[in-house]
Motif scaffolding. Structure first.
Motif, PDB file in Angstrom:
ATOM      1  N   LYS A  39       0.835  -1.204   0.000  1.00  0.00           N
ATOM      2  CA  LYS A  39       0.000   0.000   0.000  1.00  0.00           C
ATOM      3  C   LYS A  39       0.869   1.253   0.000  1.00  0.00           C
ATOM      4  CE  LYS A  39      -3.670   2.297   2.637  1.00  0.00           C
ATOM      5  NZ  LYS A  39      -4.605   2.180   3.793  1.00  0.00           N
ATOM      6  N   ASN A  40       1.895   1.262   0.846  1.00  0.00           N
ATOM      7  CA  ASN A  40       2.781   2.422   0.915  1.00  0.00           C
ATOM      8  C   ASN A  40       3.577   2.598  -0.374  1.00  0.00           C
ATOM      9  OD1 ASN A  40       3.048   3.886   3.730  1.00  0.00           O
ATOM     10  ND2 ASN A  40       2.616   1.741   4.176  1.00  0.00           N
ATOM     11  N   TYR A  41       4.035   1.500  -0.939  1.00  0.00           N
ATOM     12  CA  TYR A  41       4.808   1.564  -2.185  1.00  0.00           C
ATOM     13  C   TYR A  41       3.951   2.112  -3.323  1.00  0.00           C
ATOM     14  CZ  TYR A  41       7.344  -0.076  -6.329  1.00  0.00           C
ATOM     15  OH  TYR A  41       7.981  -0.150  -7.547  1.00  0.00           O
ATOM     16  N   ILE A  42       2.753   1.557  -3.488  1.00  0.00           N
ATOM     17  CA  ILE A  42       1.875   1.983  -4.583  1.00  0.00           C
ATOM     18  C   ILE A  42       1.463   3.438  -4.406  1.00  0.00           C
ATOM     19  CG2 ILE A  42      -0.363   1.604  -5.684  1.00  0.00           C
ATOM     20  CD1 ILE A  42      -0.080  -1.368  -4.882  1.00  0.00           C
ATOM     21  N   ALA A  43       1.106   3.818  -3.180  1.00  0.00           N
ATOM     22  CA  ALA A  43       0.675   5.194  -2.926  1.00  0.00           C
ATOM     23  C   ALA A  43       1.778   6.188  -3.266  1.00  0.00           C
ATOM     24  CB  ALA A  43       0.256   5.347  -1.468  1.00  0.00           C
ATOM     25  N   PHE A 104      -3.694  25.562   1.782  1.00  0.00           N
ATOM     26  CA  PHE A 104      -5.077  25.117   1.622  1.00  0.00           C
ATOM     27  C   PHE A 104      -5.319  23.758   2.277  1.00  0.00           C
ATOM     28  CE2 PHE A 104      -4.440  27.336  -2.714  1.00  0.00           C
ATOM     29  CZ  PHE A 104      -4.453  28.582  -2.090  1.00  0.00           C
ATOM     30  N   SER A 105      -4.296  23.198   2.888  1.00  0.00           N
ATOM     31  CA  SER A 105      -4.447  21.891   3.532  1.00  0.00           C
ATOM     32  C   SER A 105      -5.185  22.040   4.860  1.00  0.00           C
ATOM     33  CB  SER A 105      -3.072  21.262   3.789  1.00  0.00           C
ATOM     34  OG  SER A 105      -2.351  21.119   2.585  1.00  0.00           O
ATOM     35  N   PRO A 106      -6.237  21.273   5.085  1.00  0.00           N
ATOM     36  CA  PRO A 106      -6.928  21.333   6.382  1.00  0.00           C
ATOM     37  C   PRO A 106      -5.970  20.943   7.504  1.00  0.00           C
ATOM     38  CG  PRO A 106      -8.250  20.151   4.765  1.00  0.00           C
ATOM     39  CD  PRO A 106      -6.887  20.332   4.161  1.00  0.00           C
ATOM     40  N   GLU A 165     -12.248  21.923  -0.516  1.00  0.00           N
ATOM     41  CA  GLU A 165     -11.954  21.222  -1.766  1.00  0.00           C
ATOM     42  C   GLU A 165     -10.764  20.280  -1.614  1.00  0.00           C
ATOM     43  OE1 GLU A 165     -10.614  22.252  -6.390  1.00  0.00           O
ATOM     44  OE2 GLU A 165     -11.088  23.857  -4.972  1.00  0.00           O
ATOM     45  N   SER A 166      -9.749  20.705  -0.884  1.00  0.00           N
ATOM     46  CA  SER A 166      -8.536  19.898  -0.764  1.00  0.00           C
ATOM     47  C   SER A 166      -8.722  18.687   0.139  1.00  0.00           C
ATOM     48  CB  SER A 166      -7.378  20.752  -0.230  1.00  0.00           C
ATOM     49  OG  SER A 166      -7.585  21.105   1.122  1.00  0.00           O
ATOM     50  N   TRP A 167      -9.836  18.622   0.881  1.00  0.00           N
ATOM     51  CA  TRP A 167     -10.073  17.474   1.750  1.00  0.00           C
ATOM     52  C   TRP A 167     -10.335  16.210   0.932  1.00  0.00           C
ATOM     53  CZ3 TRP A 167      -9.174  14.811   5.667  1.00  0.00           C
ATOM     54  CH2 TRP A 167     -10.034  13.834   6.155  1.00  0.00           C
ATOM     55  N   GLU A 168     -10.734  16.374  -0.319  1.00  0.00           N
ATOM     56  CA  GLU A 168     -10.975  15.210  -1.168  1.00  0.00           C
ATOM     57  C   GLU A 168      -9.680  14.422  -1.329  1.00  0.00           C
ATOM     58  OE1 GLU A 168     -12.820  14.175  -5.601  1.00  0.00           O
ATOM     59  OE2 GLU A 168     -12.438  16.243  -4.997  1.00  0.00           O
ATOM     60  N   PHE A 169      -9.737  13.129  -1.078  1.00  0.00           N
ATOM     61  CA  PHE A 169      -8.538  12.306  -1.139  1.00  0.00           C
ATOM     62  C   PHE A 169      -7.959  12.289  -2.548  1.00  0.00           C
ATOM     63  CE2 PHE A 169     -10.369  10.425   2.747  1.00  0.00           C
ATOM     64  CZ  PHE A 169      -9.248  10.484   3.563  1.00  0.00           C
ATOM     65  N   LEU A 170      -6.633  12.393  -2.638  1.00  0.00           N
ATOM     66  CA  LEU A 170      -5.966  12.422  -3.935  1.00  0.00           C
ATOM     67  C   LEU A 170      -6.276  11.186  -4.763  1.00  0.00           C
ATOM     68  CD1 LEU A 170      -2.382  13.778  -3.114  1.00  0.00           C
ATOM     69  CD2 LEU A 170      -4.241  14.981  -4.256  1.00  0.00           C
ATOM     70  N   PHE A 175      -7.917   9.286  -9.607  1.00  0.00           N
ATOM     71  CA  PHE A 175      -7.992   7.944 -10.179  1.00  0.00           C
ATOM     72  C   PHE A 175      -9.367   7.301 -10.065  1.00  0.00           C
ATOM     73  CE2 PHE A 175      -3.535   8.295  -8.466  1.00  0.00           C
ATOM     74  CZ  PHE A 175      -2.955   8.597  -9.693  1.00  0.00           C
ATOM     75  N   GLY A 176     -10.337   8.018  -9.494  1.00  0.00           N
ATOM     76  CA  GLY A 176     -11.678   7.477  -9.387  1.00  0.00           C
ATOM     77  C   GLY A 176     -11.888   6.650  -8.129  1.00  0.00           C
ATOM     78  N   LYS A 177     -13.118   6.208  -7.925  1.00  0.00           N
ATOM     79  CA  LYS A 177     -13.481   5.445  -6.738  1.00  0.00           C
ATOM     80  C   LYS A 177     -12.758   4.100  -6.701  1.00  0.00           C
ATOM     81  CE  LYS A 177     -16.662   7.886  -4.472  1.00  0.00           C
ATOM     82  NZ  LYS A 177     -16.591   8.181  -3.023  1.00  0.00           N
TER      83      LYS A 177
END
Length: 270
Positions: A39-43, A104-106, A165-170, A175-177
């Protein structure tokens, strides 16, 4: 010779490379399991991909200006007087000039515990964090309106909409849901070379984890294998250059003029 970044995209690229290097080089408590390592590598590789494509930069602020940013700005480092007024802010050693988009980061400290320190994991942290974030944004919006009416703030300077707006996960934003939550579903987005070396990377990190956590007999007494990493000649055990696989995103590395580490050094980051 150090130099400044040409734009915020270069800054994001160097940061992306540094995050991947940290995962590769840190032996102690870097990962928890093979799945966590994947997970860490791919992210991190996906983050590098976005940085390389210039998709993380804000068009409005791509060319600056940079802003003063402190990674350790949190309630514990703010001192107040008896009237609950801010008297001082301490612990500025993690401060630097950062892309304006960082503003802009929460604030992560709304829960007082960083995501990486939340024992139940990131998803649980986000579930607890989001209600507090929205409460914070409502309070911020009210204060911004008050300051605008008083003439102390311009409409172009308000932060609350950008923070929301920036709270949306990258991951979902670009890359979509991913309803399964399985990061391996994103492997198809990476260059084949990065996919091919992932399992070898995971095996190395798990070996390092085992050596760090399991006592081994040496010189007639129990000792931890991590000790050998800091003995003379330990540098020969350093991991391979993970940045050389697939794409190189650091400034200068794109045209082959610098290695990623040299580019980061030239930019003044290491």
């Amino acid at each position: 010779m150090s130099r400044t970044f040409a734009d915020s995209s270069e800054c994001h690229s160097v940061l992306a490379d540094m995050h991947l290097q940290q995962l590769s080089f840190q032996r102690n408590q870097a990962i928890e399991s093979p799945a966590d390592c994947r997970k860490n590598y791919i992210a991190r590789q996906l983050f590098r991909k976005l940085a390389a494509e210039g998709r993380l930069a804000d068009r409005e602020f791509r060319q600056g200006p940079s802003k003063l940013w402190c990674d350790d700005l949190r309630p514990a480092n703010v001192l107040v007087n008896k009237e609950h007024q801010v008297a001082a802010v301490i612990e500025w050693e993690f401060s630097y000039a950062a892309p304006a988009k960082f503003l802009f980061s929460p604030p992560w400290w709304l829960l007082l515990t960083a995501p990486e320190d939340w024992k139940a994991g990131l998803d649980d942290w986000a579930a607890h964090y989001e209600p507090r974030l929205f409460a914070f944004l409502r309070a911020l919006e009210a204060k911004e309106k008050e300051l605008i009416i008083a003439g102390h703030l311009k409409e172009s300077e308000i932060l609350s909409p950008r923070m929301r707006e920036s709270w949306e996960f990258l991951d979902e934003k670009f890359f979509g849901k991913n309803t399964s939550g399985d990061f391996t579903k994103r492997l198809g987005l990476l260059p084949p070379a990065q996919v091919e070396v992932m399992e070898e990377f995971v095996a190395r990190k798990m070996d390092e984890k085992e050596r760090q956590t399991c006592p081994c007999a040496r010189s007639g007494q129990d000792a931890y294998a991590e000790d050998v990493w800091y003995t003379p000649g330990a540098q020969s055990e350093m991991p391979p250059d993970i940045l050389g696989v697939g794409i190189s995103t650091a400034p200068g590395a794109r045209d082959g003029s610098d290695t990623p580490r040299e580019a980061a050094s030239n930019a003044g980051w290491i």
